[in-house]
Write a protein that holds these residues in place. Structure first.
Motif, short mmCIF file in Angstrom:
data_model
loop_
_atom_site.label_atom_id
_atom_site.label_comp_id
_atom_site.label_asym_id
_atom_site.label_seq_id
_atom_site.Cartn_x
_atom_site.Cartn_y
_atom_site.Cartn_z
N CYS A 63 0.82 -1.21 0.00
CA CYS A 63 0.00 0.00 0.00
C CYS A 63 0.86 1.26 0.00
CB CYS A 63 -0.93 -0.01 1.21
SG CYS A 63 -2.16 -1.32 1.20
N SER A 64 1.98 1.22 0.70
CA SER A 64 2.87 2.39 0.74
C SER A 64 3.50 2.66 -0.62
CB SER A 64 3.95 2.19 1.80
OG SER A 64 3.40 2.06 3.08
N VAL A 65 3.90 1.61 -1.30
CA VAL A 65 4.46 1.77 -2.65
C VAL A 65 3.41 2.35 -3.59
CG1 VAL A 65 5.29 0.51 -4.66
CG2 VAL A 65 6.24 0.01 -2.42
N LEU A 66 2.19 1.86 -3.48
CA LEU A 66 1.10 2.38 -4.31
C LEU A 66 0.90 3.87 -4.06
CD1 LEU A 66 -1.30 1.90 -6.25
CD2 LEU A 66 -2.69 1.37 -4.23
N ALA A 67 0.99 4.28 -2.79
CA ALA A 67 0.83 5.70 -2.47
C ALA A 67 2.03 6.52 -2.94
CB ALA A 67 0.63 5.86 -0.96
N SER A 68 3.22 5.97 -2.84
CA SER A 68 4.43 6.72 -3.20
C SER A 68 4.47 7.09 -4.67
CB SER A 68 5.68 5.91 -2.83
OG SER A 68 5.91 5.93 -1.45
N VAL A 69 4.01 6.20 -5.53
CA VAL A 69 4.09 6.50 -6.96
C VAL A 69 3.08 7.57 -7.37
CG1 VAL A 69 4.98 4.21 -7.52
CG2 VAL A 69 2.51 4.61 -7.57
N LEU A 92 -2.71 4.62 1.85
CA LEU A 92 -2.24 4.96 3.18
C LEU A 92 -3.29 4.64 4.25
CD1 LEU A 92 -0.35 8.30 2.49
CD2 LEU A 92 0.61 6.09 3.14
N ALA A 93 -4.56 4.72 3.89
CA ALA A 93 -5.60 4.34 4.85
C ALA A 93 -5.47 2.86 5.22
CB ALA A 93 -6.97 4.63 4.27
N PHE A 94 -5.14 2.03 4.24
CA PHE A 94 -4.97 0.61 4.52
C PHE A 94 -3.75 0.36 5.40
CE2 PHE A 94 -8.03 -0.47 1.19
CZ PHE A 94 -8.62 -1.59 1.74
N ALA A 96 -2.74 2.22 7.79
CA ALA A 96 -3.10 2.56 9.17
C ALA A 96 -3.92 1.47 9.84
CB ALA A 96 -3.87 3.88 9.19
N TRP A 97 -4.68 0.72 9.04
CA TRP A 97 -5.58 -0.28 9.61
C TRP A 97 -5.18 -1.71 9.31
CZ3 TRP A 97 -8.99 0.70 13.29
CH2 TRP A 97 -9.30 2.05 13.52
N ALA A 98 -4.01 -1.91 8.73
CA ALA A 98 -3.55 -3.28 8.48
C ALA A 98 -3.34 -4.02 9.80
CB ALA A 98 -2.25 -3.26 7.67
N ASP A 99 -2.78 -3.32 10.79
CA ASP A 99 -2.59 -3.94 12.10
C ASP A 99 -3.92 -4.33 12.74
OD1 ASP A 99 0.10 -3.78 11.93
OD2 ASP A 99 0.32 -2.04 13.22
N LEU A 100 -4.92 -3.45 12.58
CA LEU A 100 -6.21 -3.72 13.20
C LEU A 100 -6.88 -4.94 12.56
CD1 LEU A 100 -8.41 -2.85 15.18
CD2 LEU A 100 -9.36 -1.43 13.38
N ALA A 101 -6.73 -5.07 11.25
CA ALA A 101 -7.38 -6.17 10.55
C ALA A 101 -6.70 -7.50 10.80
CB ALA A 101 -7.41 -5.88 9.05
N LEU A 102 -5.36 -7.48 10.93
CA LEU A 102 -4.61 -8.73 11.00
C LEU A 102 -4.07 -9.05 12.39
CD1 LEU A 102 -2.68 -8.37 7.62
CD2 LEU A 102 -4.75 -9.68 8.07
N THR A 103 -3.72 -8.02 13.15
CA THR A 103 -3.20 -8.23 14.51
C THR A 103 -3.73 -7.12 15.41
OG1 THR A 103 -1.20 -7.02 13.88
CG2 THR A 103 -1.08 -9.42 13.83
N VAL A 104 -4.94 -7.28 15.89
CA VAL A 104 -5.60 -6.21 16.63
C VAL A 104 -4.88 -5.87 17.92
CG1 VAL A 104 -7.12 -7.80 17.86
CG2 VAL A 104 -7.86 -5.44 17.45
N GLU A 105 -4.11 -6.83 18.48
CA GLU A 105 -3.43 -6.55 19.74
C GLU A 105 -2.32 -5.52 19.60
OE1 GLU A 105 -1.35 -10.12 17.88
OE2 GLU A 105 -3.39 -9.37 18.15
#
Length: 269
Positions: A63-69, A92-94, A96-105
């Motif tokens: 997602c960061s690479v997609l935003a950078s280009v 970039l929104a993804f 921020a929430w990748a941790d919440l979706a995959l590892t909420v702790e």
């Protein structure tokens, strides 16, 4: 066929080298070291990130690479007509929430993070209301006096949201508290997209020359320095102060920004 191959090669360079993965990691590592030096009294050389690539880290990298280009960086191989602020915002929104979706702790204060992300999205999309364009370089090049209040308000809101989205605030889950510091690979990957997008949206685009290159990355480093300063300030305020800041100050200011955007849109028609 030749045009297709050239397009694939051009986009591959953009994604993997400039302004993609290679430049993103180099920029992020420098800024991350500066952040760790500024935020810790007892400075010691941090451990390197873990070599194992987790699903969370892979998602953030993609997602960061997609935003950078999408950035209006000089010599960007991706044509300006192919860039979109929506792609940058979604990418970039993804992150921020990748941790919440995959590892909420590993997500601290998800409610406040949601507020910060809403404020950030408002700051990103607010300047696009009147120009009616989603090209990042077009938004940065808009210098109409009537739109100045919108750009200033959105820029300030963008900076206020950065410490939360970059996890520079003092809120951290128990699972993420370590005695010895370690370079944060996820944050390294997002420094350039977040700070470079600010430069793209709120500063006139630079020319494709050496001076433009220095100007773009100089301003982007300055944005990172402001984010670091805000992060250090918030850490000194403590958890209670930060919660109060986002709940009682940033949120009402976001409402004011919405009012400014709506009023500007009506007056400029």
């Amino acid at each position: 066929m030749i045009q297709l191959l050239l397009s694939i090669a051009t986009h591959s360079v953009a994604l993997l080298v400039y302004p993609g993965l290679l430049v993103m990691v180099s920029f992020g590592a420098l800024v991350e070291l500066a952040w760790m030096r500024a935020s810790r009294k007892d400075w010691q050389w941090p451990d390197l990130p873990r070599r194992r690539v987790t699903p969370v880290l892979a998602t953030i990298a993609l997602c960061s690479v997609l935003a950078s280009v999408q950035l209006a960086a000089p010599f960007n191989p991706v044509a300006g007509a192919e860039r979109s602020v929506v792609l940058a915002a979604v990418g970039l929104a993804f992150t921020a929430w990748a941790d919440l979706a995959l590892t909420v702790e590993f997500v601290a204060a998800p409610g406040l993070l949601l507020i910060a992300q809403f404020c950030w999205l408002l700051a990103v999309l607010g300047p696009a209301v009147e120009p009616e364009s989603l090209r990042p370089q077009v938004l940065g090049n808009v210098l109409v006096p009537g739109l100045l209040p919108v750009k200033v308000a959105c820029g300030f809101l963008y900076l206020l949201a950065l410490p939360a989205l970059m996890r520079l605030w003092p809120l951290s889950p128990p699972a993420d508290r370590r005695e010895k510091p370690r370079l944060d690979a996820a944050r390294i990957l997002t420094w350039l997209p977040y700070c470079g997008l600010f430069t793209t949206l709120f500063v006139p685009p630079p020319a494709d020359d050496a001076l433009g290159f220095v100007r773009f990355f100089g301003i982007t480093f300055l944005v990172a320095a402001v984010a670091i300063g805000l992060g250090v300030f918030m850490r000194r305020r403590g958890e209670a102060g930060v919660r109060g800041l986002y709940a009682r100050a940033v949120t009402p200011f976001a409402g004011l920004v919405i009012a400014i955007v709506v009023a500007t849109s009506v007056l400029m028609r």
